[in-house]
Design a protein around this motif. Structure first.
Motif, mmCIF file in Angstrom:
data_model
loop_
_atom_site.group_PDB
_atom_site.id
_atom_site.type_symbol
_atom_site.label_atom_id
_atom_site.label_comp_id
_atom_site.label_asym_id
_atom_site.label_seq_id
_atom_site.Cartn_x
_atom_site.Cartn_y
_atom_site.Cartn_z
ATOM 1 N N MET A 89 28.897 28.575 -30.109
ATOM 2 C CA MET A 89 30.233 28.419 -29.843
ATOM 3 C C MET A 89 30.488 28.517 -28.389
ATOM 4 O O MET A 89 30.025 29.830 -27.986
ATOM 5 N N HIS A 90 30.983 27.884 -27.808
ATOM 6 C CA HIS A 90 31.650 27.973 -26.435
ATOM 7 C C HIS A 90 33.049 27.970 -26.325
ATOM 8 O O HIS A 90 33.762 27.352 -26.711
ATOM 9 N N VAL A 91 33.447 29.121 -25.556
ATOM 10 C CA VAL A 91 35.030 29.525 -25.415
ATOM 11 C C VAL A 91 35.146 29.460 -23.835
ATOM 12 O O VAL A 91 34.419 30.349 -22.976
ATOM 13 N N HIS A 92 36.255 28.805 -23.310
ATOM 14 C CA HIS A 92 36.489 28.767 -22.004
ATOM 15 C C HIS A 92 37.507 30.034 -21.829
ATOM 16 O O HIS A 92 38.659 30.058 -22.301
ATOM 17 N N MET A 93 37.028 31.120 -21.265
ATOM 18 C CA MET A 93 38.008 32.114 -21.366
ATOM 19 C C MET A 93 39.158 32.151 -20.284
ATOM 20 O O MET A 93 40.167 32.828 -20.722
ATOM 21 N N HIS A 97 35.678 31.597 -16.377
ATOM 22 C CA HIS A 97 34.440 32.263 -17.377
ATOM 23 C C HIS A 97 34.636 31.728 -18.569
ATOM 24 O O HIS A 97 35.367 31.219 -19.273
ATOM 25 N N CYS A 98 33.232 31.618 -19.145
ATOM 26 C CA CYS A 98 32.804 30.929 -20.420
ATOM 27 C C CYS A 98 32.211 32.014 -21.205
ATOM 28 O O CYS A 98 31.537 33.098 -20.835
ATOM 29 N N LEU A 99 32.548 32.091 -22.406
ATOM 30 C CA LEU A 99 31.972 32.819 -23.522
ATOM 31 C C LEU A 99 31.000 32.090 -24.317
ATOM 32 O O LEU A 99 31.522 31.172 -24.812
HETATM 33 NI NI NI Z 1 33.733 27.139 -20.736
#
Ligand code: NI
Length: 138
Positions: A89-93, A97-99
């Protein structure tokens, strides 16, 4: 059944331990000590690697999406061992920043190898590999 044990600690160490368990929100020392013991037992189970049961782990990564080629590298690593990657899972923080949360499943040693190769990449600001357990013996 519960067994009681007594532990001797020097005062300074106990003081630090009490601060730690308060920060983490434990209600009492016993629960904190039990969790520490469980954590070590899970680690031991993984390190032995003799258990034929497939293992599950979660890799957590925080990185700057502008970091040179890091995103591609992470994707390449996951494709190379696609049989060990269950999901990601990719979250654009925020703007930069990406998580990324990656679930791995397979033989313990392989998971540790792939998980460590993901989190140790240059440009990863925070990398953690969390080893899961079914807790059968805990
Ligand atoms: Ni991202």
């Amino acid at each position: 059944m519960l067994s009681r044990i007594g532990i001797s600690l020097d005062e300074a160490l106990l003081e630090q331990f009490d601060e730690l368990i308060e920060e983490r929100g434990y209600n009492n020392r016993s629960e904190a000590v039990r969790d520490l013991i469980r954590e070590e037992l899970v680690k031991k189970e993984w390190e032995r690697g003799t258990d034929a049961q497939p293992k599950v782990a979660v890799a957590l990564l925080v990185f700057d999406h502008a970091a040179r080629e890091l995103g591609q590298k992470l994707t390449r690593t996951q494709h190379a061992d696609h049989d060990l990657i269950v999901s990601s899972m990719h979250v654009h923080m925020d703007r930069h920043h990406c998580l990324e949360v990656i679930v791995l499943k397979g033989p313990g040693r392989d998971i540790v190898r792939v998980g460590n190769s993901l989190i140790s990449n240059r440009g990863v600001k925070l990398g953690r590999l969390l080893l899961a357990t079914r807790g059968d013996k805990l």
